[in-house]
Design a protein around this motif. Structure first.
Motif, mmCIF file in Angstrom:
data_model
loop_
_atom_site.group_PDB
_atom_site.id
_atom_site.type_symbol
_atom_site.label_atom_id
_atom_site.label_comp_id
_atom_site.label_asym_id
_atom_site.label_seq_id
_atom_site.Cartn_x
_atom_site.Cartn_y
_atom_site.Cartn_z
ATOM 1 N N LYS A 174 33.764 38.537 46.475
ATOM 2 C CA LYS A 174 34.386 38.961 44.776
ATOM 3 C C LYS A 174 34.983 39.772 44.506
ATOM 4 C CE LYS A 174 30.669 37.499 41.495
ATOM 5 N NZ LYS A 174 29.472 37.344 40.862
ATOM 6 N N SER A 175 35.517 41.018 45.596
ATOM 7 C CA SER A 175 35.903 41.741 45.217
ATOM 8 C C SER A 175 37.031 41.141 46.000
ATOM 9 C CB SER A 175 35.446 42.920 45.866
ATOM 10 O OG SER A 175 35.441 43.288 46.531
ATOM 11 N N LEU A 176 37.599 40.562 47.101
ATOM 12 C CA LEU A 176 38.518 40.319 47.930
ATOM 13 C C LEU A 176 39.451 39.080 46.328
ATOM 14 C CD1 LEU A 176 39.906 40.642 49.764
ATOM 15 C CD2 LEU A 176 38.994 38.526 51.195
ATOM 16 N N ALA A 177 38.415 38.118 45.923
ATOM 17 C CA ALA A 177 38.626 37.840 45.373
ATOM 18 C C ALA A 177 39.832 37.552 43.899
ATOM 19 C CB ALA A 177 38.038 36.244 44.739
ATOM 20 N N SER A 178 39.368 38.892 43.051
ATOM 21 C CA SER A 178 39.778 39.551 42.533
ATOM 22 C C SER A 178 41.309 40.227 42.481
ATOM 23 C CB SER A 178 38.802 41.008 41.418
ATOM 24 O OG SER A 178 38.047 42.124 42.538
ATOM 25 N N VAL A 179 41.201 40.585 43.577
ATOM 26 C CA VAL A 179 42.362 41.782 44.492
ATOM 27 C C VAL A 179 43.507 40.436 45.202
ATOM 28 C CG1 VAL A 179 43.404 42.649 46.728
ATOM 29 C CG2 VAL A 179 41.486 43.642 45.769
ATOM 30 N N ILE A 180 43.060 39.004 45.335
ATOM 31 C CA ILE A 180 43.718 37.918 45.326
ATOM 32 C C ILE A 180 44.477 37.654 43.880
ATOM 33 C CG2 ILE A 180 44.593 35.572 46.185
ATOM 34 C CD1 ILE A 180 42.392 36.268 47.852
ATOM 35 N N ALA A 181 43.892 37.548 42.841
ATOM 36 C CA ALA A 181 44.293 37.283 42.093
ATOM 37 C C ALA A 181 44.574 37.942 40.894
ATOM 38 C CB ALA A 181 42.865 37.305 40.351
ATOM 39 N N VAL A 182 44.853 39.402 41.219
ATOM 40 C CA VAL A 182 45.203 40.319 40.360
ATOM 41 C C VAL A 182 46.656 39.651 41.244
ATOM 42 C CG1 VAL A 182 45.626 42.610 39.685
ATOM 43 C CG2 VAL A 182 43.647 41.725 39.826
ATOM 44 N N SER A 183 47.065 40.340 42.695
ATOM 45 C CA SER A 183 47.813 40.245 43.282
ATOM 46 C C SER A 183 48.846 38.478 43.316
ATOM 47 C CB SER A 183 47.501 40.261 44.910
ATOM 48 O OG SER A 183 48.933 40.056 45.471
ATOM 49 N N VAL A 185 49.288 37.270 40.294
ATOM 50 C CA VAL A 185 49.331 37.893 38.223
ATOM 51 C C VAL A 185 50.641 38.766 38.674
ATOM 52 C CG1 VAL A 185 48.927 39.387 36.706
ATOM 53 C CG2 VAL A 185 47.292 37.766 37.627
ATOM 54 N N ARG A 186 50.424 39.918 39.106
ATOM 55 C CA ARG A 186 51.724 40.134 39.367
ATOM 56 C C ARG A 186 52.441 40.094 40.532
ATOM 57 N NH1 ARG A 186 49.031 46.432 41.605
ATOM 58 N NH2 ARG A 186 47.928 47.695 40.106
ATOM 59 N N SER A 187 52.180 39.201 41.472
ATOM 60 C CA SER A 187 53.622 38.813 42.224
ATOM 61 C C SER A 187 53.976 37.902 41.000
ATOM 62 C CB SER A 187 53.015 37.367 43.102
ATOM 63 O OG SER A 187 52.517 38.107 44.121
ATOM 64 N N THR A 188 53.693 37.237 40.186
ATOM 65 C CA THR A 188 54.761 35.949 38.708
ATOM 66 C C THR A 188 55.427 37.082 38.565
ATOM 67 O OG1 THR A 188 52.627 35.686 38.017
ATOM 68 C CG2 THR A 188 52.905 33.397 38.498
ATOM 69 N N ALA A 189 54.810 38.516 37.722
ATOM 70 C CA ALA A 189 55.544 38.801 36.847
ATOM 71 C C ALA A 189 57.165 39.378 38.062
ATOM 72 C CB ALA A 189 54.527 40.134 36.488
ATOM 73 N N ARG A 190 56.087 40.256 39.302
ATOM 74 C CA ARG A 190 56.891 40.399 39.839
ATOM 75 C C ARG A 190 58.739 39.264 39.856
ATOM 76 N NH1 ARG A 190 54.929 43.224 43.515
ATOM 77 N NH2 ARG A 190 55.326 45.165 43.151
ATOM 78 N N ALA A 191 58.410 38.187 40.117
ATOM 79 C CA ALA A 191 59.310 37.461 40.469
ATOM 80 C C ALA A 191 60.245 37.398 39.175
ATOM 81 C CB ALA A 191 58.548 35.804 41.176
ATOM 82 N N GLU A 192 59.388 37.262 38.227
ATOM 83 C CA GLU A 192 60.279 36.906 36.624
ATOM 84 C C GLU A 192 61.064 38.290 36.915
ATOM 85 O OE1 GLU A 192 60.802 34.291 33.758
ATOM 86 O OE2 GLU A 192 58.950 33.925 35.649
ATOM 87 N N ARG B 206 43.058 36.866 33.462
ATOM 88 C CA ARG B 206 44.434 36.529 31.829
ATOM 89 C C ARG B 206 44.506 35.218 31.778
ATOM 90 N NH1 ARG B 206 45.595 41.079 33.145
ATOM 91 N NH2 ARG B 206 47.602 42.174 33.640
ATOM 92 N N PRO B 207 43.905 35.235 31.743
ATOM 93 C CA PRO B 207 43.133 33.349 30.706
ATOM 94 C C PRO B 207 44.762 33.052 30.575
ATOM 95 C CG PRO B 207 42.119 34.940 29.039
ATOM 96 C CD PRO B 207 43.039 35.576 30.186
ATOM 97 N N GLU B 208 45.346 33.618 29.721
ATOM 98 C CA GLU B 208 46.670 33.222 30.066
ATOM 99 C C GLU B 208 48.193 33.122 30.493
ATOM 100 O OE1 GLU B 208 46.134 36.604 28.960
ATOM 101 O OE2 GLU B 208 47.671 37.604 30.330
ATOM 102 N N ARG B 209 47.805 34.074 31.737
ATOM 103 C CA ARG B 209 48.924 33.775 33.043
ATOM 104 C C ARG B 209 48.342 32.291 33.522
ATOM 105 N NH1 ARG B 209 53.009 36.264 33.871
ATOM 106 N NH2 ARG B 209 52.855 38.547 33.428
ATOM 107 N N VAL B 210 47.057 31.902 33.418
ATOM 108 C CA VAL B 210 46.769 30.826 33.708
ATOM 109 C C VAL B 210 47.550 29.400 32.619
ATOM 110 C CG1 VAL B 210 44.882 29.566 35.089
ATOM 111 C CG2 VAL B 210 44.813 31.819 35.484
ATOM 112 N N ASP B 211 47.397 29.949 32.608
ATOM 113 C CA ASP B 211 47.936 28.313 31.255
ATOM 114 C C ASP B 211 49.119 28.511 31.410
ATOM 115 O OD1 ASP B 211 45.328 28.651 30.218
ATOM 116 O OD2 ASP B 211 46.289 28.990 28.007
ATOM 117 N N ARG B 212 49.962 29.122 31.449
ATOM 118 C CA ARG B 212 51.659 29.941 31.434
ATOM 119 C C ARG B 212 51.540 29.047 32.961
ATOM 120 N NH1 ARG B 212 55.160 34.653 31.598
ATOM 121 N NH2 ARG B 212 53.453 35.379 29.900
#
Lengths: 204, 324
Positions: A174-183, A185-192, B206-212
């Motif tokens: 679970k903790s690994l999965a949340s690390v990957i998930a946050v990673s 989110v951060r990657s898409t923001a960084r790409a932007e 981040r539901p909004e992020r997944v949606d996007r």
């Protein structure tokens, strides 16, 4: 958290082999691999000769031998796992030995290429080989941000482990999965952000 | 699943490279159309993310550890064509810079892990998701769908890999197919669970992020997904079709290995052209197919349970004052 040793490269060292042009090295590696693949099962001596040649080049490139062999050993489970399947047929042992030998020689050749070729020389070769420029740029960005993202996710994982008392089983996953998930989110923001910065500097 | 050089014959490698180059060309075009000028940065940085995610090991029973392949997860979060380009970039870097996977077999590796894995996975995901809008990820269904798709895609990629090895005459087709599919049916369980956990965490965080992210995937028309999926399935069938032919040498070994009575073995070998018509082998294949179907159903059920278990609880409604 293993894996750092997989990413260690010796391409920054200097030797006569390192100084050969990257395109030439890529071509030679490809020809070497094709040559080894074409050696018939009945002539294992040719493969041995190829391996001897390879050892000479590794020595000439002044690569740290222990690290090279350790990296080579990591590829052995797959090589042996597939080669073992060849035992289930006529002349199985000969085919098994030939396959394991050939494949080890090829893996060593690819490893050697990776360790003597600096990444940006490789990009130049790809660009001159008419690989679409968008793909080459994506590869450059991948290499640039790989270590950033990796270090970031390692840090998150370490912080998480430090706060969890003896995590085991599901909670590790679970903790690994949340690390990957946050990673992610951060990657898409960084790409932007990167894309905005690139366009602000005139890239189109 | 990275095939090193030395196993695949030159014709098979060249054919695979041709197929992957064609797929990559189409996907690059499509990715550029979907993402526009943001495509390059998006592909580069998400590829770095996939690469990093592959480096994070999680413990599996018995001291071994596994890691994510990530093709299906990427396909669901980014759309299949972007996922194809992302996975290709990862594989090229792993091969040329870190020496993981062969140079000659790079085309085959791209075909297995960047084409078959994301596309089969995405097709199954959309199939299980059904009519639910993919941009509105609610409840247990998306998680269960992703888990099942990850498992199926891993098995499909392993079957393609087995087909390539068999066409290169590494060993008898049936032996390779059963070994690769057997091993990856187990590895795929890990892939399914960790992908499901990641999607559940994403929906929670981040539901909004997944949606996007999902909306760029949902702009893909169903036809443009199902058609490549079908093409992939057809390619798979073509690769697997050599298994249907009898291969006397290998078959004999398999038959002996399985301990089928020599009488049936000689019968099947005496009529090599009527391989399927032989009663002994025929029922053997049927039993295998039945076992495979049962196993798939079991995994599907487990994925449903996983989806139900991981789906985020409905948020408590804070707008209403508590009732007395």
């Amino acid at each position: 958290m293993s894996g750092t040793h997989l990413l260690r490269s010796y391409a920054h060292l200097d030797s006569p082999i390192h100084r050969v042009r990257a395109g030439t090295k890529l071509l030679i590696t490809l020809l070497f691999v094709v040559g080894v693949v074409l050696v018939p099962v009945a002539h294992p001596l040719w493969t041995c000769a190829a391996i001897a040649l390879l050892v000479a080049v590794v020595l000439a490139a002044r690569l740290p031998l222990s690290a090279f062999l350790a990296r080579l050993a990591l590829s052995q489970p797959f090589v042996l796992g597939v080669a073992v399947l060849a035992l289930f047929q006529g002349r199985g042992l000969a085919v098994f030995a030939a396959l394991a030998l050939k494949s080890t020689a090829c893996v060593a050749a690819v490893q050697l290429f990776a360790h003597v070729t600096p990444f940006y020389d490789l990009l130049e070769v790809l660009r001159r080989a008419r690989v679409p420029s968008a793909l080459v740029l994506a590869l450059a960005l991948l290499h640039r941000y790989l270590f950033v993202v990796l270090e970031e996710s390692r840090r998150m994982h370490r912080a998480r482990t430090a706060r969890t008392w003896q995590a085991s089983g599901w909670s590790t996953w679970k903790s690994l999965a949340s690390v990957i998930a946050v990673s992610f989110v951060r990657s898409t923001a960084r790409a932007e952000r990167i894309s905005i910065a690139m366009r602000a500097r005139g890239w189109s | 699943m990275h095939i090193p050089d030395g196993f695949l014959s030159v014709p098979v490698s060249v054919a695979c490279a041709g197929l992957s180059t064609a797929a990559l060309g189409a996907a690059t075009f499509r990715a550029h159309k979907v993402l526009g000028p943001r495509a390059v940065a998006r592909v580069g940085v998400t590829a770095a993310f996939v690469f990093a995610a592959q480096m994070l090991n999680f413990p599996v029973a018995g001291g071994t550890s596994g890691h994510l392949i990530g093709g299906v997860l990427a396909a669901v979060l980014l759309g299949p064509s972007v996922a194809l380009v992302v996975m290709t970039a990862v594989l090229v870097l792993q091969c040329l810079v870190f020496g993981d996977g062969g140079i000659l077999s790079l085309g085959a590796n791209i075909l297995n892990m960047a084409v078959v894995h994301p596309f089969v996975g995405f097709a199954i995901y959309r199939l299980v998701l059904g009519r639910q809008s993919p941009s509105a990820l609610r409840g247990a269904r998306p998680i269960a769908a992703l888990a099942f798709a990850s498992w199926t895609a891993t098995v499909a990629a392993a079957a393609t890999c087995a087909g390539e090895l068999a066409l290169s005459r590494v060993a008898a087709p049936l032996v390779i197919l059963s070994a690769m599919v057997g091993v990856h049916a187990v590895i795929g369980l890990g892939e399914a669970v960790i992908s499901a956990f990641v999607l559940a965490a994403l929906i929670r965080l981040r539901p909004e992020r997944v949606d996007r992210a999902g909306s760029s995937a949902s702009s893909v028309r169903v036809a443009s997904v199902v058609v490549p999926g079908l093409v992939a399935a057809l390619a798979l069938a073509l690769f697997v079709s050599p298994f249907a032919c009898t291969w006397p040498d290998g078959l004999e070994r398999v038959v002996q290995h399985l301990g089928i009575s020599p009488a049936i073995a000689t019968l099947s070998l005496s009529a090599p052209l009527e391989g399927y018509a032989v009663p002994g082998m025929g029922s053997g294949l049927r039993t295998t197919a039945l076992a495979g179907a049962l196993g798939t159903l079991l995994v599907f059920g487990a994925c449903l349970v996983l989806g139900l278990g991981l789906s985020p609880r409905r948020m408590r409604d804070h707008t209403q004052p508590p009732r007395r």
